[in-house]
Design a protein around this motif. Structure first.
Motif, PDB file in Angstrom:
ATOM      1  N   CYS A   2       3.713   2.094  -6.219  1.00 22.65           N
ATOM      2  CA  CYS A   2       3.513   3.042  -7.318  1.00 22.65           C
ATOM      3  C   CYS A   2       3.774   4.444  -6.777  1.00 22.65           C
ATOM      4  CB  CYS A   2       2.126   2.900  -7.952  1.00 22.65           C
ATOM      5  SG  CYS A   2       0.772   3.083  -6.794  1.00 22.65           S
ATOM      6  N   SER A   3       4.801   4.536  -5.965  1.00 23.86           N
ATOM      7  CA  SER A   3       5.198   5.798  -5.342  1.00 23.86           C
ATOM      8  C   SER A   3       6.564   6.223  -5.865  1.00 23.86           C
ATOM      9  CB  SER A   3       5.274   5.622  -3.819  1.00 23.86           C
ATOM     10  OG  SER A   3       5.808   6.774  -3.210  1.00 23.86           O
ATOM     11  N   VAL A   4       6.802   7.525  -5.816  1.00 26.88           N
ATOM     12  CA  VAL A   4       8.132   8.056  -6.140  1.00 26.88           C
ATOM     13  C   VAL A   4       8.785   8.672  -4.904  1.00 26.88           C
ATOM     14  CG1 VAL A   4       7.605   8.421  -8.583  1.00 26.88           C
ATOM     15  CG2 VAL A   4       7.164  10.269  -6.948  1.00 26.88           C
ATOM     16  N   LEU A   5       8.146   8.503  -3.747  1.00 19.73           N
ATOM     17  CA  LEU A   5       8.668   9.085  -2.511  1.00 19.73           C
ATOM     18  C   LEU A   5       9.719   8.164  -1.886  1.00 19.73           C
ATOM     19  CD1 LEU A   5       5.316  10.345  -0.936  1.00 19.73           C
ATOM     20  CD2 LEU A   5       6.905  11.586  -2.427  1.00 19.73           C
ATOM     21  N   THR A   6      10.897   8.678  -1.685  1.00 22.33           N
ATOM     22  CA  THR A   6      11.999   7.901  -1.128  1.00 22.33           C
ATOM     23  C   THR A   6      11.627   7.259   0.201  1.00 22.33           C
ATOM     24  OG1 THR A   6      13.582   9.354  -2.224  1.00 22.33           O
ATOM     25  CG2 THR A   6      14.421   8.029  -0.398  1.00 22.33           C
ATOM     26  N   HIS A   7      10.844   7.964   1.013  1.00 25.20           N
ATOM     27  CA  HIS A   7      10.476   7.455   2.335  1.00 25.20           C
ATOM     28  C   HIS A   7       9.666   6.160   2.240  1.00 25.20           C
ATOM     29  CE1 HIS A   7      10.971   8.375   6.493  1.00 25.20           C
ATOM     30  NE2 HIS A   7       9.686   8.298   6.764  1.00 25.20           N
ATOM     31  N   GLU A   8       8.905   6.005   1.147  1.00 28.46           N
ATOM     32  CA  GLU A   8       8.104   4.791   0.951  1.00 28.46           C
ATOM     33  C   GLU A   8       8.873   3.714   0.199  1.00 28.46           C
ATOM     34  OE1 GLU A   8       3.675   5.378   0.161  1.00 28.46           O
ATOM     35  OE2 GLU A   8       4.619   7.062  -0.893  1.00 28.46           O
TER      36      GLU A   8
ATOM     37  N   PRO B  64       0.856  -1.180   0.000  1.00 27.53           N
ATOM     38  CA  PRO B  64       0.000   0.000   0.000  1.00 27.53           C
ATOM     39  C   PRO B  64       0.896   1.234   0.000  1.00 27.53           C
ATOM     40  CG  PRO B  64       0.022  -1.009   2.177  1.00 27.53           C
ATOM     41  CD  PRO B  64       0.785  -1.922   1.263  1.00 27.53           C
ATOM     42  N   CYS B  65       0.520   2.245  -0.769  1.00 20.74           N
ATOM     43  CA  CYS B  65       1.384   3.420  -0.883  1.00 20.74           C
ATOM     44  C   CYS B  65       0.564   4.672  -1.189  1.00 20.74           C
ATOM     45  CB  CYS B  65       2.450   3.192  -1.945  1.00 20.74           C
ATOM     46  SG  CYS B  65       1.810   3.170  -3.634  1.00 20.74           S
TER      47      CYS B  65
ATOM     48  N   ASP C 251      13.913   4.082   1.542  1.00 18.70           N
ATOM     49  CA  ASP C 251      13.960   4.137   3.003  1.00 18.70           C
ATOM     50  C   ASP C 251      13.217   2.953   3.626  1.00 18.70           C
ATOM     51  OD1 ASP C 251      15.367   6.491   2.701  1.00 18.70           O
ATOM     52  OD2 ASP C 251      13.760   7.785   3.443  1.00 18.70           O
ATOM     53  N   ALA C 252      12.083   2.565   3.032  1.00 22.74           N
ATOM     54  CA  ALA C 252      11.310   1.421   3.551  1.00 22.74           C
ATOM     55  C   ALA C 252      12.133   0.140   3.480  1.00 22.74           C
ATOM     56  CB  ALA C 252      10.006   1.262   2.777  1.00 22.74           C
ATOM     57  N   VAL C 253      12.828  -0.056   2.378  1.00 19.53           N
ATOM     58  CA  VAL C 253      13.660  -1.246   2.200  1.00 19.53           C
ATOM     59  C   VAL C 253      14.859  -1.201   3.143  1.00 19.53           C
ATOM     60  CG1 VAL C 253      15.148  -2.436   0.540  1.00 19.53           C
ATOM     61  CG2 VAL C 253      12.907  -1.610  -0.172  1.00 19.53           C
ATOM     62  N   ASP C 254      15.457  -0.032   3.284  1.00 15.96           N
ATOM     63  CA  ASP C 254      16.594   0.103   4.205  1.00 15.96           C
ATOM     64  C   ASP C 254      16.169  -0.186   5.646  1.00 15.96           C
ATOM     65  OD1 ASP C 254      18.289   0.763   2.099  1.00 15.96           O
ATOM     66  OD2 ASP C 254      18.181   2.928   2.480  1.00 15.96           O
ATOM     67  N   ARG C 255      15.001   0.326   6.040  1.00 19.26           N
ATOM     68  CA  ARG C 255      14.495   0.055   7.395  1.00 19.26           C
ATOM     69  C   ARG C 255      14.249  -1.445   7.579  1.00 19.26           C
ATOM     70  NH1 ARG C 255      11.699   4.981   6.270  1.00 19.26           N
ATOM     71  NH2 ARG C 255       9.876   3.804   5.564  1.00 19.26           N
ATOM     72  N   PHE C 256      13.695  -2.096   6.560  1.00 18.98           N
ATOM     73  CA  PHE C 256      13.467  -3.542   6.629  1.00 18.98           C
ATOM     74  C   PHE C 256      14.796  -4.286   6.803  1.00 18.98           C
ATOM     75  CE2 PHE C 256      13.416  -7.581   4.245  1.00 18.98           C
ATOM     76  CZ  PHE C 256      12.597  -8.315   5.096  1.00 18.98           C
ATOM     77  N   CYS C 257      15.786  -3.927   6.011  1.00 21.97           N
ATOM     78  CA  CYS C 257      17.089  -4.609   6.091  1.00 21.97           C
ATOM     79  C   CYS C 257      17.766  -4.368   7.439  1.00 21.97           C
ATOM     80  CB  CYS C 257      17.991  -4.165   4.943  1.00 21.97           C
ATOM     81  SG  CYS C 257      17.460  -4.801   3.334  1.00 21.97           S
TER      82      CYS C 257
END
Length: 131
Positions: free
Chosen positions: A85-91, A34-35, A94-100
């Protein structure tokens, strides 16, 4: 999904979240998270006015929940694919980095950010591998 699969001549099984836990692990798990839909604002410009800081925070929490729930479903040697379907880095990144950071056994294999243009919407995909 079943209607589109039928139209494409493909048979699929639709599983509930509860049923997923009883299945063998999957070689690939695709998370269509969801985005904000910011990558579609070119054709839905009013949507940007509906996104609030609170709504973005809710989406970011949902994205984390989706990734955390999907990761245990991936078989050894399999991939976890995260998409918005977002272009926002935070979604996205950053989301992938937080997951890792939460799940250090996972690493980024490849990611792609497409910005919206006259030919289509913007989106983000990331392929994650278990280390």
């Amino acid at each position: 999904m079943p209607t589109r699969a039928s139209r494409a001549g493909v048979d699929i099984a639709v599983l509930t979240t509860d049923q997923l836990q009883q299945q063998p692990k999957f070689d690939a798990v695709f998370c269509d998270a969801p985005c904000s839909g910011s990558g579609t604002w070119r054709r839905t410009p009013d949507a940007k006015w509906r996104l609030t800081e609170d709504r973005l925070d809710q989406l970011i929490r949902s994205q984390a929940t989706v990734l955390d729930a999907a990761a245990p479903l991936v078989a050894a040697g399999g991939v976890l694919i995260y998409a918005t379907c977002s272009v926002l880095t935070h979604e996205n990144q950053d989301a992938v980095d937080r997951f890792c950071t939460r799940s250090p056994e996972w690493g980024i294999r490849r990611n792609t950010q497409r910005l919206p243009d006259a030919d289509g919407d913007g989106f983000f995909t990331c392929v994650l591998l278990k280390r």
